[in-house]
Design a protein around this motif. Sequence first.
Motif, short mmCIF file in Angstrom:
data_model
loop_
_atom_site.label_atom_id
_atom_site.label_comp_id
_atom_site.label_asym_id
_atom_site.label_seq_id
_atom_site.Cartn_x
_atom_site.Cartn_y
_atom_site.Cartn_z
N ALA A 156 -4.92 -8.99 -0.62
CA ALA A 156 -4.06 -10.04 -1.18
C ALA A 156 -2.64 -9.56 -1.50
O ALA A 156 -1.69 -10.33 -1.37
CB ALA A 156 -4.71 -10.62 -2.43
N ASP A 157 -2.48 -8.29 -1.87
CA ASP A 157 -1.15 -7.80 -2.26
C ASP A 157 -0.26 -7.51 -1.07
O ASP A 157 0.93 -7.18 -1.22
CB ASP A 157 -1.28 -6.48 -3.04
CG ASP A 157 -2.05 -6.70 -4.33
OD1 ASP A 157 -2.12 -7.87 -4.76
OD2 ASP A 157 -2.58 -5.71 -4.88
N GLN A 158 -0.81 -7.58 0.11
CA GLN A 158 -0.09 -7.13 1.30
C GLN A 158 0.93 -8.15 1.78
O GLN A 158 0.66 -9.32 1.82
CB GLN A 158 -1.10 -6.91 2.44
CG GLN A 158 -2.12 -5.88 2.13
CD GLN A 158 -1.64 -4.52 2.54
OE1 GLN A 158 -0.80 -4.41 3.43
NE2 GLN A 158 -2.16 -3.51 1.89
N LYS A 159 2.09 -7.65 2.17
CA LYS A 159 3.10 -8.54 2.75
C LYS A 159 3.07 -8.47 4.28
O LYS A 159 3.46 -9.40 4.96
CB LYS A 159 4.50 -8.13 2.27
CG LYS A 159 4.70 -8.27 0.77
CD LYS A 159 5.20 -9.68 0.41
CE LYS A 159 5.42 -9.88 -1.07
NZ LYS A 159 4.23 -9.72 -1.90
N ALA A 160 2.62 -7.33 4.83
CA ALA A 160 2.70 -7.12 6.28
C ALA A 160 1.70 -8.00 7.01
O ALA A 160 0.68 -8.39 6.47
CB ALA A 160 2.42 -5.65 6.60
N THR A 161 2.02 -8.34 8.26
CA THR A 161 1.12 -9.11 9.12
C THR A 161 0.96 -8.35 10.43
O THR A 161 1.93 -8.25 11.17
CB THR A 161 1.70 -10.51 9.45
OG1 THR A 161 2.08 -11.14 8.25
CG2 THR A 161 0.70 -11.35 10.19
N PRO A 162 -0.22 -7.83 10.72
CA PRO A 162 -1.41 -7.78 9.89
C PRO A 162 -1.22 -6.84 8.70
O PRO A 162 -0.33 -5.97 8.74
CB PRO A 162 -2.49 -7.21 10.83
CG PRO A 162 -1.84 -6.84 12.09
CD PRO A 162 -0.40 -7.16 12.00
N PRO A 163 -2.06 -6.99 7.69
CA PRO A 163 -1.97 -6.10 6.54
C PRO A 163 -2.30 -4.66 6.92
O PRO A 163 -2.89 -4.41 7.97
CB PRO A 163 -3.05 -6.64 5.59
CG PRO A 163 -3.56 -7.89 6.18
CD PRO A 163 -3.13 -7.96 7.61
N LEU A 164 -1.90 -3.75 6.03
CA LEU A 164 -2.21 -2.33 6.25
C LEU A 164 -3.34 -1.93 5.31
O LEU A 164 -3.50 -2.51 4.23
CB LEU A 164 -0.97 -1.47 5.98
CG LEU A 164 0.25 -1.87 6.82
CD1 LEU A 164 1.47 -1.02 6.46
CD2 LEU A 164 -0.06 -1.75 8.32
N CYS A 165 -4.10 -0.95 5.73
CA CYS A 165 -5.30 -0.58 4.98
C CYS A 165 -4.95 -0.15 3.55
O CYS A 165 -4.09 0.72 3.36
CB CYS A 165 -6.03 0.55 5.70
SG CYS A 165 -7.53 1.04 4.84
N PRO A 166 -5.62 -0.74 2.56
CA PRO A 166 -5.30 -0.40 1.16
C PRO A 166 -5.92 0.92 0.69
O PRO A 166 -5.63 1.36 -0.41
CB PRO A 166 -5.92 -1.58 0.38
CG PRO A 166 -6.99 -2.13 1.25
CD PRO A 166 -6.60 -1.83 2.67
N HIS A 167 -6.75 1.58 1.53
CA HIS A 167 -7.33 2.86 1.09
C HIS A 167 -6.22 3.89 0.92
O HIS A 167 -5.26 3.90 1.70
CB HIS A 167 -8.37 3.36 2.11
CG HIS A 167 -9.70 2.73 1.92
ND1 HIS A 167 -10.76 3.37 1.32
CD2 HIS A 167 -10.13 1.49 2.20
CE1 HIS A 167 -11.79 2.55 1.26
NE2 HIS A 167 -11.45 1.41 1.79
N PRO A 168 -6.36 4.78 -0.10
CA PRO A 168 -5.29 5.74 -0.37
C PRO A 168 -4.91 6.53 0.89
O PRO A 168 -5.80 6.99 1.62
CB PRO A 168 -5.91 6.67 -1.43
CG PRO A 168 -7.07 5.92 -2.01
CD PRO A 168 -7.51 4.92 -0.98
N ASN A 169 -3.64 6.64 1.15
CA ASN A 169 -3.10 7.42 2.27
C ASN A 169 -3.57 6.94 3.64
O ASN A 169 -3.61 7.72 4.58
CB ASN A 169 -3.44 8.91 2.15
CG ASN A 169 -2.97 9.48 0.83
OD1 ASN A 169 -1.89 9.10 0.38
ND2 ASN A 169 -3.78 10.32 0.22
N CYS A 170 -4.00 5.70 3.79
CA CYS A 170 -4.47 5.26 5.12
C CYS A 170 -3.38 4.46 5.83
O CYS A 170 -2.78 4.94 6.79
CB CYS A 170 -5.75 4.44 5.01
SG CYS A 170 -6.36 3.99 6.65
N GLN A 171 -3.14 3.25 5.37
CA GLN A 171 -2.05 2.43 5.95
C GLN A 171 -2.27 2.05 7.42
O GLN A 171 -1.32 1.64 8.10
CB GLN A 171 -0.71 3.17 5.84
CG GLN A 171 -0.30 3.50 4.41
CD GLN A 171 0.53 2.40 3.79
OE1 GLN A 171 1.61 2.08 4.28
NE2 GLN A 171 0.03 1.81 2.72
N ALA A 172 -3.49 2.22 7.94
CA ALA A 172 -3.74 1.79 9.33
C ALA A 172 -3.76 0.27 9.40
O ALA A 172 -3.99 -0.42 8.39
CB ALA A 172 -5.07 2.36 9.82
#
Length: 272
Positions: A156-172
């Motif tokens: 829900a907090d993500q602005k990117a489309t598609p969102p990026l992974c919320p796991h620490p240090n992931c961002q995939a």
Amino acid sequence: MMIHSQDRRNHDTPTIHDLIQQAADILAHARRLVVLTGAGISKESGIPTFREAQQGLWARHDPQRLATMQGFLADPKLVWDWYQFRLGLVEQAQPNPGHRAIAGLEPLLPHVTVITQNVDGLHARAGSHQVLELHGNIYRFKCLRGHGNLSMADLADQKATPPLCPHPNCQALVRPDVVWFGENLSYSVLNRAVAAAEACDVMLIVGTSGVVQPAASLPYNAWHARARIIEVNPEESDLTDLAHVYLAGPAGEMLPLVLAAMSDQQAGAVAR
Ligand code: OAD
């Protein structure tokens, strides 16, 4: 309405009423029932099928661009937005009388497993408890590095489309947790589905064209195990030749009639 039955014992064409009674009789004696469903079961909930001429999703959209990893990597936003559009359709949809009739078989029979190719979650919403989702679930997400079981709330907090992974240090990149063309199904779900198909004594096939593997092989597993096979579909499918009873009509009409016939047969047996 077309009718057809391998159970035909004379040259009279059975009526749809006869076929519904035959299906009810087979189902009433099932010890282990598997219900295999495809997009057709959800059509009466307003969710489009894939392969129907003109109305099917693949008649209007290119599955290579929208439902493959290559398509996602080429244009992640296009694929994400398309699945968000489909998620919106599913969120607005309600289970229809076909889903509810399938859920209504559970209290009547000792063992019912629903195996679905659908990602819409409508069987569970209708009250089915044992549902194997072969092609994933449109409400669930995973990232390209394998962090899974993400919900829209997790993103829900993500602005990117598609969102990026919320796991620490992931961002995939995050993608829907559905099976795309060229991808393997979950081993554990597929193994359980094959085991259920091999162990069932009745298989009820509803609303699938029977052309996508490995789901389309499950009726053959059941057939080799000598299960009785019932099919509900307004059009003949690639699986119709396997069916002992074929009910040519929409699931939302046929399945409640079959359930009602089972209840009538039960009430008749009690009265006798
Ligand atoms: P299809 O679109 O191939 O087939 C839908 C079937 O439902 C057709 O045989 C229709 O005749 C039938 N049908 C239409 N209306 C119906 C109704 N009211 N009641 C009962 N049946 C009805 O959909 P699937 O067989 O589910 O996979 O497709 C299998 C897979 O192909 C899907 O899971 C999806 C797709 O590509 C992935 O996305 C991986």
